[in-house]
Design an enzyme around this catalytic site. Sequence first.
Site, mmCIF file in Angstrom:
data_model
loop_
_atom_site.group_PDB
_atom_site.id
_atom_site.type_symbol
_atom_site.label_atom_id
_atom_site.label_comp_id
_atom_site.label_asym_id
_atom_site.label_seq_id
_atom_site.Cartn_x
_atom_site.Cartn_y
_atom_site.Cartn_z
ATOM 1 N N VAL A 295 47.271 32.449 32.965
ATOM 2 C CA VAL A 295 46.127 32.599 32.071
ATOM 3 C C VAL A 295 46.412 33.613 30.970
ATOM 4 O O VAL A 295 46.242 33.344 29.783
ATOM 5 C CB VAL A 295 44.868 33.032 32.862
ATOM 6 C CG1 VAL A 295 43.709 33.339 31.907
ATOM 7 C CG2 VAL A 295 44.475 31.948 33.861
ATOM 8 N N ASP B 269 51.480 44.015 31.965
ATOM 9 C CA ASP B 269 51.568 43.528 33.345
ATOM 10 C C ASP B 269 52.264 44.595 34.180
ATOM 11 O O ASP B 269 53.181 45.275 33.695
ATOM 12 C CB ASP B 269 52.346 42.212 33.403
ATOM 13 C CG ASP B 269 52.072 41.419 34.679
ATOM 14 O OD1 ASP B 269 51.375 40.390 34.600
ATOM 15 O OD2 ASP B 269 52.548 41.846 35.757
ATOM 16 N N ARG C 106 58.621 40.666 35.223
ATOM 17 C CA ARG C 106 57.899 39.741 34.352
ATOM 18 C C ARG C 106 57.996 40.196 32.894
ATOM 19 O O ARG C 106 58.249 39.377 31.997
ATOM 20 C CB ARG C 106 56.431 39.659 34.792
ATOM 21 C CG ARG C 106 55.520 38.806 33.907
ATOM 22 C CD ARG C 106 55.859 37.358 33.978
ATOM 23 N NE ARG C 106 54.824 36.524 33.366
ATOM 24 C CZ ARG C 106 55.033 35.296 32.935
ATOM 25 N NH1 ARG C 106 56.223 34.728 33.050
ATOM 26 N NH2 ARG C 106 54.047 34.598 32.413
ATOM 27 N N THR D 46 42.222 35.995 41.126
ATOM 28 C CA THR D 46 41.145 36.319 42.072
ATOM 29 C C THR D 46 41.307 35.389 43.277
ATOM 30 O O THR D 46 40.651 34.353 43.359
ATOM 31 C CB THR D 46 39.760 36.153 41.424
ATOM 32 O OG1 THR D 46 39.727 34.926 40.661
ATOM 33 C CG2 THR D 46 39.435 37.308 40.512
ATOM 34 N N THR E 6 38.121 34.293 37.422
ATOM 35 C CA THR E 6 37.020 33.594 38.082
ATOM 36 C C THR E 6 36.405 34.476 39.164
ATOM 37 O O THR E 6 37.118 35.000 40.029
ATOM 38 C CB THR E 6 37.510 32.287 38.717
ATOM 39 O OG1 THR E 6 38.105 31.474 37.708
ATOM 40 C CG2 THR E 6 36.361 31.535 39.373
ATOM 41 N N CYS F 235 42.686 27.433 41.845
ATOM 42 C CA CYS F 235 41.350 27.187 41.277
ATOM 43 C C CYS F 235 40.473 26.346 42.201
ATOM 44 O O CYS F 235 39.580 26.865 42.855
ATOM 45 C CB CYS F 235 41.477 26.497 39.913
ATOM 46 S SG CYS F 235 42.164 27.562 38.631
ATOM 47 N N ARG G 274 51.314 28.644 44.402
ATOM 48 C CA ARG G 274 50.199 29.311 45.083
ATOM 49 C C ARG G 274 49.230 28.314 45.712
ATOM 50 O O ARG G 274 48.789 27.363 45.086
ATOM 51 C CB ARG G 274 49.433 30.192 44.089
ATOM 52 C CG ARG G 274 50.193 31.415 43.619
ATOM 53 C CD ARG G 274 49.424 32.147 42.543
ATOM 54 N NE ARG G 274 49.249 31.327 41.348
ATOM 55 C CZ ARG G 274 48.483 31.668 40.312
ATOM 56 N NH1 ARG G 274 47.794 32.798 40.350
ATOM 57 N NH2 ARG G 274 48.388 30.892 39.267
#
Length: 425
Positions: A17, A35, A40, A86, A121, A261, A332
């Site tokens: 995202v 980050d 990364r 989240t 979220t 999600c 994930r």
Amino acid sequence: MSDFQSIRIGVIGLGYVGLPLAIEFSKKFATLGYDINSERISELQLGVDSTREVKSDELIKADNILFSNDSQLLNDCNFLIIAVPTPIDANKKPDLRPLISASQTAGRALRENDIVIYESTVYPGATEEICVPVLEKASGLSFNSDFFCGYSPERINPGDAAHRIPNIIKVTSGSTPETANIVDNLYRAIITAGTFKASSIRVAEAAKVIENTQRDVNIALVNELALIFNRLGIDTMEVLQAAGTKWNFLPFQPGLVGGHCIGVDPYYLTHKAQEVGYHPEMILAGRRLNDDMGRYIASEIIKNMLKKRIHVAGSRILIMGLTFKENCPDLRNSAVINIVRELESFGSGVDVFDPWADNIEAESLYNVRMVEQPAVHSYDAIVFAVAHQDFVQLAADDIRSYCRDNAVIYDVKNVLQEGIADARL
């Protein structure tokens, strides 16, 4: 804040995202991509995105963005956008630790009149009930007096080249009417599809969490229909194609539901519902049904093996695909692992092949060491679990070259040409 020249944006969290969002904002404003993961940051500085959401040339051309794991640099930003995961914990309860940690980082960087915008979220109320107190404590400032908040839920669809940030309508909101206008104008600068300004942060939070809840419930319905039609000896896909000729029939298909999600967000809503004394029936029933599909698919594979008199214990089975969706490296919450574990419980040796997935990550998340290439003439069953383009384009002879003389081919995603698979979901 109406002067766009003075805007300095800090995006906290550079995953699926945060990174695309930071790149888009950098086309209009000075942007810091922050980050905590130093590896990364290093790969992004070299023009490499392991999530494959942003192309290398786009990263290299982005000259108005700085990537860093130095949180002190956030002090110079007046818009802080939080885009961290989240997840849920082992008990399927919201795990807000990444969000709280990111809020602490943002809070330490806050100055008067700054705005913190959340994209992660959450359940309705989480921003103001959980995050704002963290911001106040870390900053020593007062909410809606010294600093302000907005909520603009992410609508990233990993691996989707057609639906990108600029051409997806963005929901926006703010903690005061003036803040709501500022946040909306900020996103309008990068969203060509336009924005929808919600009346409150809670409305925007609720809108986000029901988007994936609705999809989850609809997929659960067609999954249950597939279970019924299988017992009736009817091809589910033919039924859906026939029903789909009606103008208002919704085109959902049966399958595995995983990822960060659809398989997670409903638990945020049900957690909040139970907190206020309501036990959601339909949402949780859909979650249970979708969570059990991996076990069902494994049982169907075993049944088809037994029909061909293949000994399940000691057999070799190839699972093609481990990521949670096609043409995406995200592992994930992949529901494919449920098929792997169930087949292993019957004594089968399971090989997993996925050219999109990272082997180190697969081993870390699931203790799965993937094969670099399937062995020829070696498998008693092949399971097409993820519809990567690499797999869909395989010729029938290529697929059968992995099989032993008497083998089962099971098509979870309904993508193989007719006549190749022995069975499909």
